[in-house]
Design a protein around this motif. Sequence first.
Motif, mmCIF file in Angstrom:
data_model
loop_
_atom_site.group_PDB
_atom_site.id
_atom_site.type_symbol
_atom_site.label_atom_id
_atom_site.label_comp_id
_atom_site.label_asym_id
_atom_site.label_seq_id
_atom_site.Cartn_x
_atom_site.Cartn_y
_atom_site.Cartn_z
ATOM 1 N N MET A 1 0.827 -1.178 0.000
ATOM 2 C CA MET A 1 0.000 0.000 0.000
ATOM 3 C C MET A 1 0.881 1.256 0.000
ATOM 4 O O MET A 1 0.651 2.173 -0.774
ATOM 5 C CB MET A 1 -0.923 -0.012 1.213
ATOM 6 C CG MET A 1 -1.737 1.245 1.381
ATOM 7 S SD MET A 1 -2.871 1.188 2.777
ATOM 8 C CE MET A 1 -1.802 1.699 4.085
ATOM 9 N N SER B 1 -6.429 5.575 5.428
ATOM 10 C CA SER B 1 -5.667 4.570 4.692
ATOM 11 C C SER B 1 -5.563 3.265 5.475
ATOM 12 O O SER B 1 -5.718 2.180 4.918
ATOM 13 C CB SER B 1 -4.267 5.094 4.367
ATOM 14 O OG SER B 1 -4.351 6.172 3.478
ATOM 15 N N VAL B 2 -5.305 3.373 6.762
ATOM 16 C CA VAL B 2 -5.218 2.173 7.607
ATOM 17 C C VAL B 2 -6.583 1.480 7.686
ATOM 18 O O VAL B 2 -6.678 0.256 7.578
ATOM 19 C CB VAL B 2 -4.684 2.529 9.008
ATOM 20 C CG1 VAL B 2 -4.818 1.353 9.966
ATOM 21 C CG2 VAL B 2 -3.238 2.984 8.916
ATOM 22 N N ASP C 1 -8.962 1.551 5.450
ATOM 23 C CA ASP C 1 -9.202 0.908 4.152
ATOM 24 C C ASP C 1 -8.442 -0.405 4.036
ATOM 25 O O ASP C 1 -8.958 -1.404 3.542
ATOM 26 C CB ASP C 1 -8.791 1.831 3.003
ATOM 27 C CG ASP C 1 -9.724 2.998 2.812
ATOM 28 O OD1 ASP C 1 -10.853 2.972 3.353
ATOM 29 O OD2 ASP C 1 -9.316 3.961 2.122
ATOM 30 N N TYR C 2 -7.183 -0.412 4.520
ATOM 31 C CA TYR C 2 -6.390 -1.643 4.443
ATOM 32 C C TYR C 2 -6.980 -2.723 5.347
ATOM 33 O O TYR C 2 -7.072 -3.880 4.943
ATOM 34 C CB TYR C 2 -4.927 -1.380 4.819
ATOM 35 C CG TYR C 2 -4.116 -2.639 4.684
ATOM 36 C CD1 TYR C 2 -3.751 -3.100 3.423
ATOM 37 C CD2 TYR C 2 -3.766 -3.400 5.790
ATOM 38 C CE1 TYR C 2 -3.046 -4.284 3.275
ATOM 39 C CE2 TYR C 2 -3.059 -4.570 5.653
ATOM 40 C CZ TYR C 2 -2.695 -5.012 4.389
ATOM 41 O OH TYR C 2 -2.012 -6.189 4.255
ATOM 42 N N ASP D 1 -10.051 -3.081 6.184
ATOM 43 C CA ASP D 1 -11.271 -3.529 5.527
ATOM 44 C C ASP D 1 -10.933 -4.544 4.441
ATOM 45 O O ASP D 1 -11.549 -5.609 4.349
ATOM 46 C CB ASP D 1 -12.036 -2.344 4.942
ATOM 47 C CG ASP D 1 -13.391 -2.745 4.414
ATOM 48 O OD1 ASP D 1 -14.160 -3.389 5.170
ATOM 49 O OD2 ASP D 1 -13.679 -2.427 3.238
ATOM 50 N N TYR D 2 -9.950 -4.226 3.618
ATOM 51 C CA TYR D 2 -9.507 -5.163 2.575
ATOM 52 C C TYR D 2 -9.003 -6.464 3.198
ATOM 53 O O TYR D 2 -9.372 -7.553 2.773
ATOM 54 C CB TYR D 2 -8.399 -4.510 1.727
ATOM 55 C CG TYR D 2 -7.580 -5.514 0.972
ATOM 56 C CD1 TYR D 2 -8.087 -6.125 -0.167
ATOM 57 C CD2 TYR D 2 -6.309 -5.865 1.407
ATOM 58 C CE1 TYR D 2 -7.338 -7.068 -0.855
ATOM 59 C CE2 TYR D 2 -5.558 -6.805 0.726
ATOM 60 C CZ TYR D 2 -6.070 -7.403 -0.399
ATOM 61 O OH TYR D 2 -5.332 -8.345 -1.068
ATOM 62 N N TYR D 3 -8.149 -6.355 4.207
ATOM 63 C CA TYR D 3 -7.520 -7.518 4.824
ATOM 64 C C TYR D 3 -8.553 -8.469 5.434
ATOM 65 O O TYR D 3 -8.417 -9.685 5.335
ATOM 66 C CB TYR D 3 -6.538 -7.056 5.897
ATOM 67 C CG TYR D 3 -5.655 -8.151 6.435
ATOM 68 C CD1 TYR D 3 -4.481 -8.486 5.800
ATOM 69 C CD2 TYR D 3 -5.993 -8.835 7.604
ATOM 70 C CE1 TYR D 3 -3.653 -9.483 6.288
ATOM 71 C CE2 TYR D 3 -5.178 -9.828 8.101
ATOM 72 C CZ TYR D 3 -4.009 -10.152 7.442
ATOM 73 O OH TYR D 3 -3.204 -11.148 7.938
ATOM 74 N N ARG E 1 -9.519 -10.129 1.285
ATOM 75 C CA ARG E 1 -8.338 -10.965 1.074
ATOM 76 C C ARG E 1 -8.588 -12.387 1.571
ATOM 77 O O ARG E 1 -9.085 -12.594 2.672
ATOM 78 C CB ARG E 1 -7.145 -10.371 1.823
ATOM 79 C CG ARG E 1 -5.863 -11.134 1.615
ATOM 80 C CD ARG E 1 -4.716 -10.414 2.330
ATOM 81 N NE ARG E 1 -3.483 -11.136 2.188
ATOM 82 C CZ ARG E 1 -3.064 -12.072 3.042
ATOM 83 N NH1 ARG E 1 -3.781 -12.360 4.100
ATOM 84 N NH2 ARG E 1 -1.919 -12.687 2.842
#
Length: 58
Positions: free
Chosen positions: A1, A19-20, A22-23, A25-27, A31
């Motif tokens: 990222m 940003s954290v 969002d990451y 949420d993705y993780y 993922r």
Amino acid sequence: MLELREWPVFADLADAQASVADYFDYYNHERLHSSIGYQMPYHTHHQFLQTTALNCPA
């Protein structure tokens, strides 16, 4: 990222927090994790909660 961003990495604290978030949420929601059978942690966690709730005496 972070490799995709130019310096300065974050404009301000709010940008870093977004940003954290969002990451995370993705993780947790997108993922697939090999250690839990290529499932999403969020899905696996809710399956676990349902299983334990059904086996828990009231």
